[in-house]
Structure formats: structure tokens, C-alpha cells
Design a protein around this motif. Structure first.
Motif, PDB file in Angstrom:
ATOM      1  N   ARG A 183     -37.019  38.952  80.352  1.00  0.00           N
ATOM      2  CA  ARG A 183     -37.775  37.860  79.734  1.00  0.00           C
ATOM      3  C   ARG A 183     -37.387  36.557  80.422  1.00  0.00           C
ATOM      4  N   ASN A 184     -38.232  35.525  80.210  1.00  0.00           N
ATOM      5  CA  ASN A 184     -37.930  34.232  80.818  1.00  0.00           C
ATOM      6  C   ASN A 184     -36.711  33.610  80.138  1.00  0.00           C
ATOM      7  N   VAL A 185     -35.876  32.970  80.930  1.00  0.00           N
ATOM      8  CA  VAL A 185     -34.683  32.288  80.425  1.00  0.00           C
ATOM      9  C   VAL A 185     -35.088  31.056  79.615  1.00  0.00           C
ATOM     10  N   THR A 186     -34.390  30.824  78.507  1.00  0.00           N
ATOM     11  CA  THR A 186     -34.606  29.600  77.727  1.00  0.00           C
ATOM     12  C   THR A 186     -33.479  28.613  78.064  1.00  0.00           C
ATOM     13  N   VAL A 187     -33.629  27.377  77.602  1.00  0.00           N
ATOM     14  CA  VAL A 187     -32.566  26.392  77.861  1.00  0.00           C
ATOM     15  C   VAL A 187     -31.265  26.840  77.174  1.00  0.00           C
ATOM     16  N   ALA A 188     -31.395  27.494  76.016  1.00  0.00           N
ATOM     17  CA  ALA A 188     -30.190  27.994  75.332  1.00  0.00           C
ATOM     18  C   ALA A 188     -29.488  29.056  76.181  1.00  0.00           C
ATOM     19  N   ASP A 189     -30.275  29.975  76.798  1.00  0.00           N
ATOM     20  CA  ASP A 189     -29.662  30.973  77.706  1.00  0.00           C
ATOM     21  C   ASP A 189     -28.966  30.247  78.852  1.00  0.00           C
ATOM     22  N   ALA A 190     -29.650  29.246  79.382  1.00  0.00           N
ATOM     23  CA  ALA A 190     -29.146  28.546  80.575  1.00  0.00           C
ATOM     24  C   ALA A 190     -27.778  27.929  80.295  1.00  0.00           C
ATOM     25  N   SER A 191     -27.578  27.454  79.061  1.00  0.00           N
ATOM     26  CA  SER A 191     -26.311  26.789  78.744  1.00  0.00           C
ATOM     27  C   SER A 191     -25.155  27.789  78.712  1.00  0.00           C
ATOM     28  N   LEU A 222     -28.446  26.423  96.326  1.00  0.00           N
ATOM     29  CA  LEU A 222     -29.579  27.012  97.048  1.00  0.00           C
ATOM     30  C   LEU A 222     -30.836  26.153  96.852  1.00  0.00           C
ATOM     31  N   ASP A 223     -31.098  25.773  95.594  1.00  0.00           N
ATOM     32  CA  ASP A 223     -32.317  24.999  95.326  1.00  0.00           C
ATOM     33  C   ASP A 223     -32.294  23.653  96.051  1.00  0.00           C
ATOM     34  N   ALA A 224     -31.123  23.026  96.108  1.00  0.00           N
ATOM     35  CA  ALA A 224     -31.032  21.734  96.797  1.00  0.00           C
ATOM     36  C   ALA A 224     -31.222  21.926  98.305  1.00  0.00           C
ATOM     37  N   PHE A 225     -30.667  23.003  98.820  1.00  0.00           N
ATOM     38  CA  PHE A 225     -30.808  23.271 100.251  1.00  0.00           C
ATOM     39  C   PHE A 225     -32.273  23.491 100.641  1.00  0.00           C
ATOM     40  N   VAL A 226     -32.974  24.311  99.862  1.00  0.00           N
ATOM     41  CA  VAL A 226     -34.364  24.647 100.227  1.00  0.00           C
ATOM     42  C   VAL A 226     -35.386  23.717  99.564  1.00  0.00           C
ATOM     43  N   GLN A 227     -34.885  22.699  98.865  1.00  0.00           N
ATOM     44  CA  GLN A 227     -35.751  21.708  98.215  1.00  0.00           C
ATOM     45  C   GLN A 227     -36.720  22.379  97.234  1.00  0.00           C
ATOM     46  N   ASN A 228     -36.162  23.207  96.373  1.00  0.00           N
ATOM     47  CA  ASN A 228     -36.980  23.869  95.350  1.00  0.00           C
ATOM     48  C   ASN A 228     -37.028  22.997  94.094  1.00  0.00           C
ATOM     49  N   PRO A 229     -38.195  22.401  93.787  1.00  0.00           N
ATOM     50  CA  PRO A 229     -38.265  21.503  92.629  1.00  0.00           C
ATOM     51  C   PRO A 229     -38.485  22.264  91.320  1.00  0.00           C
ATOM     52  N   ASP A 230     -38.701  23.570  91.405  1.00  0.00           N
ATOM     53  CA  ASP A 230     -39.158  24.345  90.250  1.00  0.00           C
ATOM     54  C   ASP A 230     -38.040  25.117  89.543  1.00  0.00           C
ATOM     55  N   ARG A 231     -36.945  24.418  89.221  1.00  0.00           N
ATOM     56  CA  ARG A 231     -35.964  25.076  88.340  1.00  0.00           C
ATOM     57  C   ARG A 231     -35.442  23.995  87.399  1.00  0.00           C
ATOM     58  N   THR A 232     -36.287  23.665  86.420  1.00  0.00           N
ATOM     59  CA  THR A 232     -35.997  22.562  85.511  1.00  0.00           C
ATOM     60  C   THR A 232     -35.934  23.101  84.078  1.00  0.00           C
ATOM     61  N   ALA A 233     -35.536  22.249  83.147  1.00  0.00           N
ATOM     62  CA  ALA A 233     -35.480  22.674  81.742  1.00  0.00           C
ATOM     63  C   ALA A 233     -36.882  23.080  81.267  1.00  0.00           C
ATOM     64  N   LYS A 234     -37.900  22.389  81.754  1.00  0.00           N
ATOM     65  CA  LYS A 234     -39.283  22.707  81.359  1.00  0.00           C
ATOM     66  C   LYS A 234     -39.746  24.030  81.937  1.00  0.00           C
ATOM     67  N   ASN A 235     -39.290  24.314  83.150  1.00  0.00           N
ATOM     68  CA  ASN A 235     -39.782  25.478  83.890  1.00  0.00           C
ATOM     69  C   ASN A 235     -38.605  26.132  84.619  1.00  0.00           C
ATOM     70  N   PRO A 236     -37.795  26.922  83.876  1.00  0.00           N
ATOM     71  CA  PRO A 236     -36.539  27.411  84.455  1.00  0.00           C
ATOM     72  C   PRO A 236     -36.724  28.398  85.618  1.00  0.00           C
ATOM     73  N   ASN A 237     -37.825  29.175  85.609  1.00  0.00           N
ATOM     74  CA  ASN A 237     -38.036  30.139  86.683  1.00  0.00           C
ATOM     75  C   ASN A 237     -36.819  31.025  86.945  1.00  0.00           C
ATOM     76  N   LEU A 238     -36.247  31.451  85.841  1.00  0.00           N
ATOM     77  CA  LEU A 238     -35.185  32.453  85.871  1.00  0.00           C
ATOM     78  C   LEU A 238     -35.589  33.509  84.858  1.00  0.00           C
ATOM     79  N   MET A 239     -35.249  34.756  85.139  1.00  0.00           N
ATOM     80  CA  MET A 239     -35.491  35.815  84.152  1.00  0.00           C
ATOM     81  C   MET A 239     -34.149  36.466  83.811  1.00  0.00           C
ATOM     82  N   ILE A 240     -34.087  37.079  82.638  1.00  0.00           N
ATOM     83  CA  ILE A 240     -32.810  37.601  82.157  1.00  0.00           C
ATOM     84  C   ILE A 240     -33.006  38.968  81.517  1.00  0.00           C
TER      85      ILE A 240
END
Ligand SMILES: Nc1ncnc2c1ncn2[C@@H]1O[C@H](COP(=O)(O)OP(=O)(O)OP(=O)(O)O)[C@@H](O)[C@H]1O
Ligand SMILES: [Mg+2]
Length: 262
Positions: A106-114, A127-145
Motif C-alpha cells: 500500500r502507499n506510505v502515509t506520513v505516519a508510516d514515514a515518521s 538519491l532524490d537530491a542527486f537525481v533531482q526527484n521532486p516527487d517524494r513529498t508529504a503530499k505525494n510520498p511515492n513510497l509503498m510498504i
């Protein structure tokens, strides 16, 4: 590591995830795959970014779905009758990018992220800073768990420099970008520096070149194999310049106060 991508053929489209780029769930010769379509408004560059960043994540030991080259036949049957999807599938006949389907995730929530270990969070930020990935934010975590294990998805907006090569200068790979400050994870300077030391060492020129070698010619250039190879070399040169110490994208992170676990 970083073998050529396997090729599979889609036999049926099941549904769409209705993400911004309309990824679809499809049946292929060897089971379910998530497919990002080359006919979407953004074209093939997001697919290039997905392949390259996926390969770098693999090299860094960060979990991300395996990539596959997916052949989509014209008039592929679809269980989802949506008209816009039908148009997109028609436009996307040919070679698309597949991902192994993460069953039961399932998609990660901000609570999971903490609750994610700070060391892992710092490696993801790096990694995200190196490749300039803007899409890993609290609004749109783009992580699955699943079972507490985190997987990285959705790297199509990374490598933003490839949208305008004419604007790339000697200096542009050295610009820090704003990814670290906007990131889902706000990590400590200490953890970011540890991630930096460990990650930069892994990403040799060869690892970068192997990542680019996985990108099909037709997603890079209309000028044939030689032109595609020149483009691959330009990506490698850009990324190598970005890796030279001291890395400005890490220095940018030092200014972020420790906020992990908000
Ligand atoms: N490999 C996968 N296995 C299972 N589900 C996936 C996989 N990849 C993506 N998904 C699901 O599809 C959704 C959309 O995927 P993704 O974020 O990659 O697409 P996107 O079009 O770039 O979306 P957006 O821009 O809205 O974030 C994800 O949030 C996730 O729920
Ligand atoms: Mg997404």
C-alpha cells in the motif's frame, strides 16, 4: 547487476491507477505488470528517468520494482472501457516501460514515514537530491510498504535537466536544487553526510553507464543508435559532474534543521 531489461508482451489491460500519467495494470506473458505508457502527454523522457533512477536505486541497495520493457500490441484488449484510456493505449502501441507489480503493498502515509529508520531515510533523500526527484513529498510520498519494508516508486520527474539540454551549462550539474528542503524526510546533517559518503562511492562511472545502457534507443533520440549513444554519454557526464565532491546538493541539506519524525 543492471543486466539489459527483460522484454515481455502485454496480452490484456486490466485497469488504470489514474495517477497523473495513467499507469496501467496489465497482464503480460509472465503475470501482472504496472505499465507507464510512452503515449502519455509527457512522452518518453519520464520513462528514461524511471529506468536510470531505478538502476541507481538498485545499485544503492534501495528497494524499487524491477523494470521491464513492455511490448503493447495495437488494439490491446482492455477491461477498463474509459475512452481517454483507449486513446492513450492506441497512441502507446510499441515499447513501454513495465514494473513488477508490488502485490499486497500500500502507499506510505506520513505516519508510516515518521517510523522509517533515519539511516534509510537519509539514503533516500540523498538519491532524490542527486537525481533531482521532486516527487517524494508529504503530499505525494511515492513510497509503498508491505510488512514494514519500504519500496521506492515513481521516478519519472527526476533528471529534469533532460527536458532542455540547451540550457545545460558546465555549472548546471553543480546546482544543488531544492529537493532536500521540500522532501518528505527531513534528515539530520550527520545522517545525510553518512549517506553521502556511502552512496557517492557506489556510483562509479561504470554504474552510471550501465544505468544508461538499459534505456532503449527509441526513448532517447530520433537520430538512431549513434545519436542515442551520444545522449547516454551526456547523461553520464552530467551525473558524474554532479557527484564531484564537495556535492552541493548535500551542502543544501546541511541547512535543514533536524525535523525527522515530525
Ligand atoms: N509497481 C507497482 N506495484 C503496485 N502498485 C503500484 C506500482 N507502481 C505504482 N503503483 C500504484 O500506482 C500509483 C501511481 O503510480 P505512480 O506514482 O508511479 O504514477 P504517476 O502517474 O507518476 O502518479 P502521480 O504523479 O499521481 O504520483 C501509486 O501511487 C501506487 O499506488
Ligand atoms: Mg506517484
Amino acid at each position: 547487476m543492471n543486466e539489459p531489461l527483460r522484454r515481455v508482451r502485454v496480452t490484456r489491460v486490466r485497469s488504470t491507477f489514474r495517477g497523473s500519467t495513467w499507469p496501467v495494470l496489465a497482464l503480460a506473458s509472465e503475470g501482472s505488470v504496472v505499465v507507464k505508457l510512452h503515449g502519455s502527454a509527457e512522452g518518453t523522457l519520464p520513462l528514461v528517468a524511471e529506468v536510470v533512477v531505478g538502476a541507481l536505486a538498485d545499485a544503492l541497495g534501495l528497494a524499487t520494482p524491477a523494470r521491464l520493457l513492455v511490448e503493447l500490441p495495437p488494439d490491446v484488449p482492455s477491461d477498463d472501457p474509459h475512452e481517454e484510456l483507449r486513446d492513450l493505449l492506441t497512441k502507446s502501441a510499441g515499447l513501454n516501460l513495465g514494473f513488477s507489480y508490488l502485490e499486497g503493498f500500500r502507499n506510505v502515509t506520513v505516519a508510516d514515514a515518521s517510523r522509517i529508520p533515519a539511516e534509510l531515510a537519509a539514503r533516500v533523500v540523498w538519491l532524490d537530491a542527486f537525481v533531482q526527484n521532486p516527487d517524494r513529498t508529504a503530499k505525494n510520498p511515492n513510497l509503498m510498504i508491505k510488512a514494514g519494508k519500504i519500496w521506492l516508486i515513481d521516478h519519472g520527474a527526476a533528471l529534469n535537466f533532460h527536458h532542455d539540454w540547451r540550457a545545460v551549462t558546465e555549472q548546471s550539474p553543480r546546482e544543488p536544487g531544492s529537493v532536500v528542503t521540500a522532501h518528505l524526510f527531513q534528515v539530520s546533517e550527520r545522517d545525510l553526510l553518512l549517506a553521502d559518503a556511502r552512496s557517492a562511492e557506489v556510483l562509479s562511472r561504470e554504474v552510471l553507464a550501465r544505468a544508461l545502457a538499459q534505456v532503449p534507443d527509441e526513448w532517447l533520440s530520433t537520430g538512431g543508435a549513434e545519436a542515442a549513444d551520444r545522449e547516454r554519454a551526456a547523461y553520464v557526464a552530467y551525473l558524474q559532474k554532479r557527484l564531484h565532491a564537495p556535492r552541493p546538493f548535500v551542502a543544501a541539506g546541511k541547512r535543514v534543521p533536524f525535523q525527522f519524525g515530525r
